[in-house]
Design a protein around this motif. Structure first.
Motif, PDB file in Angstrom:
ATOM      1  N   PRO A  81     -28.922 -35.626   7.063  1.00  0.00           N
ATOM      2  CA  PRO A  81     -28.387 -34.256   7.021  1.00  0.00           C
ATOM      3  C   PRO A  81     -28.099 -33.664   8.395  1.00  0.00           C
ATOM      4  CG  PRO A  81     -30.684 -34.322   6.253  1.00  0.00           C
ATOM      5  CD  PRO A  81     -30.226 -35.727   6.379  1.00  0.00           C
ATOM      6  N   LEU A  82     -28.901 -34.044   9.398  1.00  0.00           N
ATOM      7  CA  LEU A  82     -28.665 -33.520  10.741  1.00  0.00           C
ATOM      8  C   LEU A  82     -27.367 -34.073  11.328  1.00  0.00           C
ATOM      9  CD1 LEU A  82     -29.722 -31.746  12.954  1.00  0.00           C
ATOM     10  CD2 LEU A  82     -31.117 -33.644  13.788  1.00  0.00           C
ATOM     11  N   ILE A  83     -27.097 -35.348  11.055  1.00  0.00           N
ATOM     12  CA  ILE A  83     -25.821 -35.924  11.503  1.00  0.00           C
ATOM     13  C   ILE A  83     -24.670 -35.239  10.771  1.00  0.00           C
ATOM     14  CG2 ILE A  83     -24.412 -38.036  11.459  1.00  0.00           C
ATOM     15  CD1 ILE A  83     -27.008 -39.613  11.920  1.00  0.00           C
ATOM     16  N   ALA A  84     -24.879 -34.951   9.484  1.00  0.00           N
ATOM     17  CA  ALA A  84     -23.840 -34.255   8.709  1.00  0.00           C
ATOM     18  C   ALA A  84     -23.543 -32.885   9.325  1.00  0.00           C
ATOM     19  CB  ALA A  84     -24.298 -34.094   7.261  1.00  0.00           C
ATOM     20  N   LEU A  85     -24.575 -32.193   9.754  1.00  0.00           N
ATOM     21  CA  LEU A  85     -24.383 -30.868  10.357  1.00  0.00           C
ATOM     22  C   LEU A  85     -23.643 -30.989  11.695  1.00  0.00           C
ATOM     23  CD1 LEU A  85     -24.959 -27.836  10.196  1.00  0.00           C
ATOM     24  CD2 LEU A  85     -27.142 -28.260  11.345  1.00  0.00           C
ATOM     25  N   ASN A  86     -24.069 -31.937  12.520  1.00  0.00           N
ATOM     26  CA  ASN A  86     -23.382 -32.135  13.806  1.00  0.00           C
ATOM     27  C   ASN A  86     -21.935 -32.568  13.600  1.00  0.00           C
ATOM     28  OD1 ASN A  86     -25.430 -31.456  15.670  1.00  0.00           O
ATOM     29  ND2 ASN A  86     -26.455 -33.392  15.269  1.00  0.00           N
ATOM     30  N   ARG A  87     -21.702 -33.335  12.548  1.00  0.00           N
ATOM     31  CA  ARG A  87     -20.323 -33.740  12.241  1.00  0.00           C
ATOM     32  C   ARG A  87     -19.471 -32.504  11.915  1.00  0.00           C
ATOM     33  NH1 ARG A  87     -17.782 -33.745   7.679  1.00  0.00           N
ATOM     34  NH2 ARG A  87     -15.856 -34.950   7.487  1.00  0.00           N
ATOM     35  N   LEU A  88     -20.075 -31.560  11.194  1.00  0.00           N
ATOM     36  CA  LEU A  88     -19.314 -30.354  10.834  1.00  0.00           C
ATOM     37  C   LEU A  88     -18.994 -29.484  12.058  1.00  0.00           C
ATOM     38  CD1 LEU A  88     -20.765 -29.122   7.419  1.00  0.00           C
ATOM     39  CD2 LEU A  88     -18.525 -30.107   7.915  1.00  0.00           C
ATOM     40  N   VAL A  89     -19.853 -29.549  13.064  1.00  0.00           N
ATOM     41  CA  VAL A  89     -19.558 -28.812  14.309  1.00  0.00           C
ATOM     42  C   VAL A  89     -18.250 -29.350  14.909  1.00  0.00           C
ATOM     43  CG1 VAL A  89     -20.343 -28.379  16.670  1.00  0.00           C
ATOM     44  CG2 VAL A  89     -21.983 -28.299  14.771  1.00  0.00           C
ATOM     45  N   ILE A  90     -18.079 -30.657  14.859  1.00  0.00           N
ATOM     46  CA  ILE A  90     -16.833 -31.271  15.357  1.00  0.00           C
ATOM     47  C   ILE A  90     -15.685 -30.974  14.384  1.00  0.00           C
ATOM     48  CG2 ILE A  90     -15.749 -33.429  16.075  1.00  0.00           C
ATOM     49  CD1 ILE A  90     -18.173 -32.453  17.780  1.00  0.00           C
ATOM     50  N   TYR A  91     -15.991 -31.009  13.097  1.00  0.00           N
ATOM     51  CA  TYR A  91     -14.980 -30.704  12.060  1.00  0.00           C
ATOM     52  C   TYR A  91     -14.390 -29.312  12.302  1.00  0.00           C
ATOM     53  CZ  TYR A  91     -13.100 -30.086   7.308  1.00  0.00           C
ATOM     54  OH  TYR A  91     -12.281 -29.857   6.214  1.00  0.00           O
ATOM     55  N   ALA A  92     -15.252 -28.370  12.696  1.00  0.00           N
ATOM     56  CA  ALA A  92     -14.781 -27.003  12.956  1.00  0.00           C
ATOM     57  C   ALA A  92     -13.807 -26.962  14.130  1.00  0.00           C
ATOM     58  CB  ALA A  92     -15.982 -26.089  13.233  1.00  0.00           C
ATOM     59  N   GLU A  93     -14.021 -27.836  15.115  1.00  0.00           N
ATOM     60  CA  GLU A  93     -13.096 -27.884  16.252  1.00  0.00           C
ATOM     61  C   GLU A  93     -11.730 -28.413  15.813  1.00  0.00           C
ATOM     62  OE1 GLU A  93     -13.554 -26.765  19.208  1.00  0.00           O
ATOM     63  OE2 GLU A  93     -15.707 -26.353  19.126  1.00  0.00           O
ATOM     64  N   VAL A  94     -11.721 -29.285  14.830  1.00  0.00           N
ATOM     65  CA  VAL A  94     -10.466 -29.901  14.378  1.00  0.00           C
ATOM     66  C   VAL A  94      -9.766 -29.010  13.340  1.00  0.00           C
ATOM     67  CG1 VAL A  94      -9.443 -31.919  13.230  1.00  0.00           C
ATOM     68  CG2 VAL A  94     -11.365 -32.209  14.824  1.00  0.00           C
ATOM     69  N   HIS A  95     -10.531 -28.491  12.375  1.00  0.00           N
ATOM     70  CA  HIS A  95      -9.926 -27.794  11.226  1.00  0.00           C
ATOM     71  C   HIS A  95     -10.183 -26.293  11.209  1.00  0.00           C
ATOM     72  CE1 HIS A  95      -8.855 -31.657   9.443  1.00  0.00           C
ATOM     73  NE2 HIS A  95     -10.098 -32.079   9.663  1.00  0.00           N
ATOM     74  N   GLY A  96     -10.999 -25.811  12.133  1.00  0.00           N
ATOM     75  CA  GLY A  96     -11.260 -24.371  12.189  1.00  0.00           C
ATOM     76  C   GLY A  96     -12.556 -23.987  11.492  1.00  0.00           C
ATOM     77  N   PRO A  97     -13.124 -22.820  11.866  1.00  0.00           N
ATOM     78  CA  PRO A  97     -14.424 -22.407  11.337  1.00  0.00           C
ATOM     79  C   PRO A  97     -14.425 -22.087   9.843  1.00  0.00           C
ATOM     80  CG  PRO A  97     -13.469 -20.675  12.689  1.00  0.00           C
ATOM     81  CD  PRO A  97     -12.603 -21.872  12.870  1.00  0.00           C
ATOM     82  N   GLY A  98     -13.287 -21.583   9.321  1.00  0.00           N
ATOM     83  CA  GLY A  98     -13.239 -21.227   7.903  1.00  0.00           C
ATOM     84  C   GLY A  98     -13.457 -22.446   7.016  1.00  0.00           C
ATOM     85  N   LYS A  99     -12.723 -23.524   7.322  1.00  0.00           N
ATOM     86  CA  LYS A  99     -12.868 -24.751   6.517  1.00  0.00           C
ATOM     87  C   LYS A  99     -14.252 -25.374   6.728  1.00  0.00           C
ATOM     88  CE  LYS A  99      -8.001 -25.981   6.083  1.00  0.00           C
ATOM     89  NZ  LYS A  99      -6.952 -26.975   6.344  1.00  0.00           N
ATOM     90  N   ALA A 100     -14.778 -25.246   7.947  1.00  0.00           N
ATOM     91  CA  ALA A 100     -16.107 -25.814   8.217  1.00  0.00           C
ATOM     92  C   ALA A 100     -17.176 -25.085   7.392  1.00  0.00           C
ATOM     93  CB  ALA A 100     -16.419 -25.710   9.705  1.00  0.00           C
ATOM     94  N   LEU A 101     -17.050 -23.773   7.283  1.00  0.00           N
ATOM     95  CA  LEU A 101     -18.025 -23.017   6.471  1.00  0.00           C
ATOM     96  C   LEU A 101     -17.999 -23.480   5.011  1.00  0.00           C
ATOM     97  CD1 LEU A 101     -17.796 -19.355   7.825  1.00  0.00           C
ATOM     98  CD2 LEU A 101     -19.874 -20.729   7.602  1.00  0.00           C
ATOM     99  N   LYS A 102     -16.784 -23.713   4.485  1.00  0.00           N
ATOM    100  CA  LYS A 102     -16.680 -24.190   3.094  1.00  0.00           C
ATOM    101  C   LYS A 102     -17.304 -25.575   2.945  1.00  0.00           C
ATOM    102  CE  LYS A 102     -12.528 -21.523   1.994  1.00  0.00           C
ATOM    103  NZ  LYS A 102     -11.072 -21.557   1.770  1.00  0.00           N
ATOM    104  N   GLU A 103     -17.052 -26.444   3.935  1.00  0.00           N
ATOM    105  CA  GLU A 103     -17.637 -27.793   3.895  1.00  0.00           C
ATOM    106  C   GLU A 103     -19.157 -27.744   3.976  1.00  0.00           C
ATOM    107  OE1 GLU A 103     -16.184 -30.928   3.572  1.00  0.00           O
ATOM    108  OE2 GLU A 103     -14.469 -29.734   2.943  1.00  0.00           O
ATOM    109  N   LEU A 104     -19.642 -26.769   4.755  1.00  0.00           N
ATOM    110  CA  LEU A 104     -21.092 -26.651   4.926  1.00  0.00           C
ATOM    111  C   LEU A 104     -21.778 -26.389   3.582  1.00  0.00           C
ATOM    112  CD1 LEU A 104     -23.329 -26.593   7.120  1.00  0.00           C
ATOM    113  CD2 LEU A 104     -23.030 -24.121   7.217  1.00  0.00           C
TER     114      LEU A 104
END
Length: 419
Positions: free
Chosen positions: A336-359
């Protein structure tokens, strides 16, 4: 602390690890405490002698001679009561051969081999992971019980118990002072790598200490990692990849804090402070780690750290590439920690709105509820979206969950900038 005192502490810390390793080889892991006592007496004698006579030209040789003499005293006293290492015990119990045997065994040649064996003894599968880390720091790193307790925010009593349990297991299980058989190497090496990795992480981003960076832990993990890759048996792709990761992360060590020791986010770091020589070493080890077809989680972590190191600026970072590497890393280690860190990078690529939904879709997000980074990233992304009230609430939750003063201050500064 004065400079001579710092140099003496540094010398004692490293010589202690060498001496404990070589005496454990002689006495046997079941007599680890005896080996530690001899080393402790030797260092105390050195302090006393050097105070009046000055530091000798070759302090290491002086310590080895003193330790050999003390070990001889112990053998004479205990030879009718104790069994030493099976390979040499008969020789040590004989008055005629004990001295010559000790002289042959206690020398500075091949000392790294003995430390490597000691590393595998410390990380024997029967010792709990937390005990392995404490043992490595105590026996190889020369850390005191108080220093280990402080590093991991626990009591000296807890560390003492962990060390006691490990020594007790060595006594009852008759653990050999030897490198693992080829059939056991992978599993045993994984234990060693995990222990060193935990030590590095605590040094790189201390969870408990007043200082964000624990240089002593970082330095020790780099030394142990280097020892692994310098030996033909343990120079495995995952060992090289882990050392590459340490080099890349260490290169950015002093960019992560400002003049007052406070945490500086990656996007605000002065990249001119990054250590280019460490980056070159990291690339060297990563290239060597990648020469075969074996891939470990350390490879992906090192590759991610490498991308950060070679990016000309935060804005010019290859976020797409890093996200792909995180995808592979998560596939290999669905943590789960790797998943969270992955989403931090995901937010840089796709933006914070999509990252929040993925979270919200993370299957194991409940496991992260007590980890400060979870509300911290939610606060950061809400702040970027202009949801300041929500951002403040999440950042306040994050402050309550972290023990690090530097992280608390950084989170508070984010709150201050919201309004």
């Amino acid at each position: 602390m004065s400079e001579p005192k710092i140099l003496l502490d540094h010398l004692f810390r490293h010589e202690s690890g060498k001496l404990v390793s070589i005496l454990t080889k002689i006495f046997g892991p079941h007599n680890l405490e005896l080996a530690e006592d001899v080393v402790q007496d030797t260092l105390l004698k050195a302090l006393e002698h050097w105070k009046f006579h000055g530091t000798p030209d070759n302090p290491s040789a002086w310590l080895f001679t003193a330790a050999r003499n003390k070990a001889m005293d112990v053998i004479r006293r205990e030879r009718h009561h104790k069994e030493f290492a099976a390979e040499v015990s008969p020789l040590l119990k004989s008055e005629y051969s004990a001295g010559a045997t000790l002289t042959q065994l206690v020398h500075e040649n091949e000392i790294e081999d003995e430390q490597l064996r000691m590393m595998f003894v410390c990380c024997h599968p029967m010792v709990a992971e937390e005990g392995q880390v404490a043992l490595i720091l105590k026996t190889l790193g020369g850390f005191s019980v108080a220093e280990i307790a402080k590093a991991f925010l626990t009591s000296e009593e807890t560390i003492t118990k962990r060390l006691y349990r490990a020594r007790q297991q060595f006594r009852t299980e008759k653990v050999a002072f030897a490198l693992p058989k080829p059939s056991e190497l992978k599993e045993r090496l994984n234990n060693v790598l995990t222990a060193i990795y935990l030590i590095f992480n605590e040094g790189y981003n201390s969870s408990y200490h007043d200082s964000l960076i624990r240089e002593d832990l970082v330095e020790e993990s780099l030394r142990l990692g280097k020892m692994l890759v310098d030996h033909p048996l343990t120079r495995q792709p995952e060992s090289l990849a882990m050392l590459a990761l340490f080099c890349f992360q260490s290169s950015r060590l002093y960019g992560r804090v400002d003049e007052t020791g406070q945490l500086v986010q990656l996007k605000d770091q002065d990249r001119k402070k990054w250590d280019q020589e460490m980056i070159r070493q990291g690339i060297f080890y990563l290239q060597n780690a990648s020469s075969g077809d074996q891939v470990s989680a350390y490879h992906f972590e090192a590759a991610i750290a490498h991308e950060h190191c070679i990016a000309p600026s935060y804005q010019e970072t290859a976020w797409d590439k890093i996200l792909t590497q995180y995808n592979w890393l998560f596939e290999m280690r669905p943590d789960p920690l790797i998943a969270l860190n992955r989403l931090v990078i995901y937010a840089e690529v796709h933006g914070p709105g999509k990252a929040l939904k993925e979270l919200q879709k993370l299957p194991d997000k409940d496991l992260l509820k007590n980890y400060y980074l979870y509300p911290a990233v939610m606060g950061e992304w809400n702040a970027q979206l202009g949801n300041h009230a929500e951002a403040k609430s999440y950042l306040e939750q994050a402050i309550k969950l972290t023990h690090s003063p530097s992280e608390k201050q950084l989170l508070q500064s984010k709150i201050n900038k919201l309004f």
